[in-house]
Design an enzyme around this catalytic site. Structure first.
Site, PDB file in Angstrom:
ATOM      1  N   SER A  62       0.731  -1.427  -0.175  1.00  0.00           N
ATOM      2  CA  SER A  62       0.068  -0.025   0.102  1.00  0.00           C
ATOM      3  C   SER A  62       0.794   1.168   0.155  1.00  0.00           C
ATOM      4  O   SER A  62       0.286   2.451  -0.200  1.00  0.00           O
ATOM      5  CB  SER A  62      -0.612   0.035   1.135  1.00  0.00           C
ATOM      6  OG  SER A  62      -1.963  -0.842   1.075  1.00  0.00           O
ATOM      7  N   GLU A 162      -5.461  -3.170  -6.237  1.00  0.00           N
ATOM      8  CA  GLU A 162      -5.703  -4.130  -5.234  1.00  0.00           C
ATOM      9  C   GLU A 162      -6.422  -5.519  -5.339  1.00  0.00           C
ATOM     10  O   GLU A 162      -6.255  -6.386  -5.057  1.00  0.00           O
ATOM     11  CB  GLU A 162      -6.312  -3.260  -4.052  1.00  0.00           C
ATOM     12  CG  GLU A 162      -5.539  -2.126  -3.523  1.00  0.00           C
ATOM     13  CD  GLU A 162      -4.669  -2.823  -2.610  1.00  0.00           C
ATOM     14  OE1 GLU A 162      -4.593  -3.989  -2.271  1.00  0.00           O
ATOM     15  OE2 GLU A 162      -3.826  -1.974  -2.312  1.00  0.00           O
TER      16      GLU A 162
END
Length: 292
Positions: A62, A162
């Site tokens: 992330s 993601e």
């Protein structure tokens, strides 16, 4: 002249000795750890540089949401997007098998959030669904890659969103950065060479409000220390493998000066607690170096 030369020589020797001490502390922290640890530190005002495995291409997880936010804000700077514009979020935009504070607050979707809100969720809370909403808005990961390339950011690649990484965890290796690249990007960002000054200040404020990774670079720093950072974490996979436990950020010192630090713990067979403590201990060692 001889006195001046001697003074400069003394300072150089002293700084070298100090850096050796930092190296020794970091080596002691990483010794015998079953992990690859990439570390880079860059002093903004004093041009201090330190790196260990600084050119290794390590999965970002992330941390790449910082790069994505920069690409989005570049389009804001160009007038193609507005922080006030609304994004309609359907229930199908909120997969359940992923970290998502947006979904927790709006489990049925069918809600409009401003671009400003989605960026804040994505960076400060590391929302995975918010991340993919932003990528869809700007045309995918290739838009981020092109923007970073245009700013001369080396040692960085983004290929998968993601959702891709959740479908196949090995896709996490398709997104990488070196820690040298991370701190150099943070310095360019801080200097206003990535975004406009309003967008730079805006994203700095969001990163200062990051709520994830409190047990990483911020953990052992004095309470109230300004830390504008972005974290990343993979979880565990085959044979207790952690693909990545990462943190990078800009830290403001008591004297008002700054440094960037990036610590990426990758391909680790240590526990989550130890992985995070590696980052926390290294951050404290660097803080102590700058505050001697």
């Amino acid at each position: 002249m001889k006195k001046i030369t001697f003074l400069f020589l003394f300072i150089a020797v002293f700084m070298s000795a100090q850096q050796t001490t930092l190296e020794q502390k970091i080596n002691a922290i990483t010794k015998d750890k079953k992990a690859t640890v990439g570390i880079s530190v860059l002093g903004f005002e004093n041009h201090f540089k330190y790196s260990k495995n600084g050119e290794a291409k390590l999965p970002t997880l992330s941390v790449f949401k910082f790069h994505i936010a920069c690409a989005v804000l570049n389009l804001v700077d160009q007038g193609k997007l507005s922080l006030d514009q609304k994004i309609f979020i359907k229930k199908t935009d909120l997969p359940e098998n992923t970290w998502s504070p947006i979904r927790e607050k709006y489990p049925d979707g069918n809600v409009e959030l401003s671009l400003n809100e989605v960026i804040d969720y994505t960076v400060a809370l590391s929302d995975n669904n918010g991340c993919d909403l932003l990528l869809r808005l700007i045309g995918g990961t290739q838009t981020v890659q092109q923007f970073m390339d245009s700013k001369g950011v080396k040692g960085f690649r983004i290929k998968h969103n993601e959702d891709d990484m959740h479908k196949n965890w090995k896709n996490q290796y398709g997104n990488y950065s070196t820690t040298n690249s991370a701190v150099q990007l943070l310095k360019k960002f801080y200097d206003g060479k990535i975004l406009s000054r309003p967008s730079t200040d805006y994203l700095m404020q969001i990163m200062l409000g990051t709520k994830t990774g409190t047990n990483k670079i911020v953990e052992q720093l004095p309470k109230g220390t300004p830390v504008a950072h972005k974290t990343g974490a993979s979880g565990k996979y085959d044979n207790d493998l952690t693909v990545a436990e990462n943190d990078m950020g800009i830290i403001t010192l008591p004297d008002g000066k700054h440094y960037a630090i990036a610590v990426f713990v990758n391909n680790s067979y240590e526990s989550d607690v130890i992985n995070c403590k590696i980052i926390s201990d290294i951050s404290k060692a660097v803080w102590d170096y700058f505050n001697k």
